[in-house]
Design an enzyme around this catalytic site. Structure first.
Site, mmCIF file in Angstrom:
data_model
loop_
_atom_site.group_PDB
_atom_site.id
_atom_site.type_symbol
_atom_site.label_atom_id
_atom_site.label_comp_id
_atom_site.label_asym_id
_atom_site.label_seq_id
_atom_site.Cartn_x
_atom_site.Cartn_y
_atom_site.Cartn_z
ATOM 1 N N LYS A 224 68.650 69.808 42.708
ATOM 2 C CA LYS A 224 68.312 69.354 44.056
ATOM 3 C C LYS A 224 69.317 68.308 44.520
ATOM 4 O O LYS A 224 69.756 67.465 43.746
ATOM 5 C CB LYS A 224 66.895 68.768 44.070
ATOM 6 C CG LYS A 224 65.800 69.808 43.841
ATOM 7 C CD LYS A 224 64.417 69.190 43.942
ATOM 8 C CE LYS A 224 63.322 70.245 43.823
ATOM 9 N NZ LYS A 224 61.967 69.665 43.933
ATOM 10 N N TYR A 336 53.979 65.345 32.293
ATOM 11 C CA TYR A 336 53.945 66.197 31.105
ATOM 12 C C TYR A 336 53.334 65.479 29.906
ATOM 13 O O TYR A 336 52.828 66.122 28.992
ATOM 14 C CB TYR A 336 55.358 66.692 30.780
ATOM 15 C CG TYR A 336 55.958 67.463 31.926
ATOM 16 C CD1 TYR A 336 55.449 68.700 32.300
ATOM 17 C CD2 TYR A 336 57.005 66.936 32.671
ATOM 18 C CE1 TYR A 336 55.976 69.394 33.381
ATOM 19 C CE2 TYR A 336 57.539 67.625 33.744
ATOM 20 C CZ TYR A 336 57.016 68.851 34.092
ATOM 21 O OH TYR A 336 57.538 69.531 35.159
#
Length: 355
Positions: A224, A336
């Site tokens: 990105k 996570y």
């Protein structure tokens, strides 16, 4: 996509973002679509000048859009609209900035779906098995020499006619078999690389052959904002990639027209017609592989989640995983750790006698 009288302003804004913000092509495309849809709605309501749009109008637009779109999509749309009106105000297109106080919808922090390590292994094993069972030695489509066997004693015309009618289907079968094998090799390489590196599907399909460094077993990823990072991969991914590049890719490359072949000359992964593979096909490969492996249905992004979670479970440092995934914020990567904690709770409940 509907056009509006404001298309010129949208084009100028997107060009500004491309030059000054370094946003990816996919992000720019999404922003353009969001702005076009928003301003088209106002145009239908009789708006002919950007100065006529108020904060209440924008809130009304958000209310309409939120009926059919998830909060994550609405957050992106709001960022696009707010950025557009800030740019319009700074460049003298409007006398005020009606979107200055437009609030971005909060996105609930949900735990991403992940495969267990055994499920991930099963997924990759099935893909590898598909390569083995579909294995076909491609000879480049060469036909057998005419004039042999029973046809040898007949006239040249009859011999040629016999060969043409009997060998054309055989050559077609060879090409079909070679293509099936090539696609199996490609699919296995895609799955191995997605899981081994945790890259995004957009990053995967934009990769070129030159982005792979086999000597160091790393790939160069453009993420990105066109930010680049180097990510390592393991031996299984290396083997799958080498098989694809040496055996499968040349087969699919031969199916391309000259124009397509030229555009996809450097592409790492190809589609069935020899062009650069697109995100839709890559997603379908992952979904189909999950069905065939008998594991929970997952997307490429869920495979990315799985890779990150399994790395943390294996003792990787949080910042190392952040670097691997290309997250700008450590907070994004910390999601996570929550997944790993949930898995730890499940294992604890199953294994500890006083759970």
């Amino acid at each position: 996509m509907s056009s509006t009288q404001f298309d010129g302003d949208i084009d100028s804004f997107v060009s500004y973002l491309k030059s000054n913000r370094g946003l990816s092509a996919n992000t720019l495309k999404a922003y353009r679509a969001d702005l076009t849809a928003c301003l088209h709605l106002f145009e239908l309501r009789g708006v002919t000048d950007l100065n006529e749009i108020t904060l209440d109008d924008l809130r009304s637009w958000m209310a309409v859009e939120s009926r059919d779109h998830a909060r994550s999509s609405m957050a992106r749309k709001t960022v696009a609209v707010r950025g557009f009106f800030a740019w319009a105000y700074e460049h003298g297109l409007t006398t005020t900035d009606p979107a200055a106080t437009l609030m971005t919808p909060s996105i609930p922090s949900t735990l991403p779906a992940v495969l267990t390590e055994s499920q991930a292994e099963q997924l990759l094993d099935v893909a590898e098995h598909a390569v083995a069972t579909n294995q076909y030695k491609d000879d480049g489509g060469a036909a057998a020499a005419p004039g042999s066997g029973k046809a040898a004693g007949k006239t040249a015309d009859k011999s040629a006619d016999t060969v043409n009618r009997s060998e054309a289907p055989a050559r077609a079968d060879k090409r079909d078999n070679a293509r099936v094998t090539a696609e199996s090799q490609r699919n296995a390489a895609i799955l191995e690389l997605l899981y081994a590196t945790g890259i995004r599907v957009a990053e995967l399909v934009s990769m070129d052959i030159a982005d792979i460094d086999f000597s160091n077993r790393t790939i160069k990823v453009t993420g990105k904002g066109n930010k680049q990072r180097v990510v390592p991969f393991g031996l299984p991914a290396q083997r799958a990639l080498e098989t694809w590049l040496e055996q499968g890719r040349p087969v699919l490359a031969r199916t391309a027209t000259d124009a397509v072949k030229s555009r996809a000359a450097n592409a790492l992964f190809l589609g069935a017609r020899g062009g650069r593979i697109d995100q839709r096909i890559a997603r379908d490969i992952v979904h189909r592989a999950a069905r065939e492996a008998g594991v929970p249905d997952i997307s490429p992004h869920a495979l990315r989640h799985s890779a990150a979670t399994h790395m943390l479970d294996g003792g990787a440092d949080l910042r190392e995983v952040q670097e691997m995934l290309g997250h700008s914020s450590l907070k994004t990567t910390q999601r996570y750790t929550h997944v790993s904690i949930e898995q730890l709770k499940n294992r604890y409940g199953q294994a500890f006698p006083r759970a």
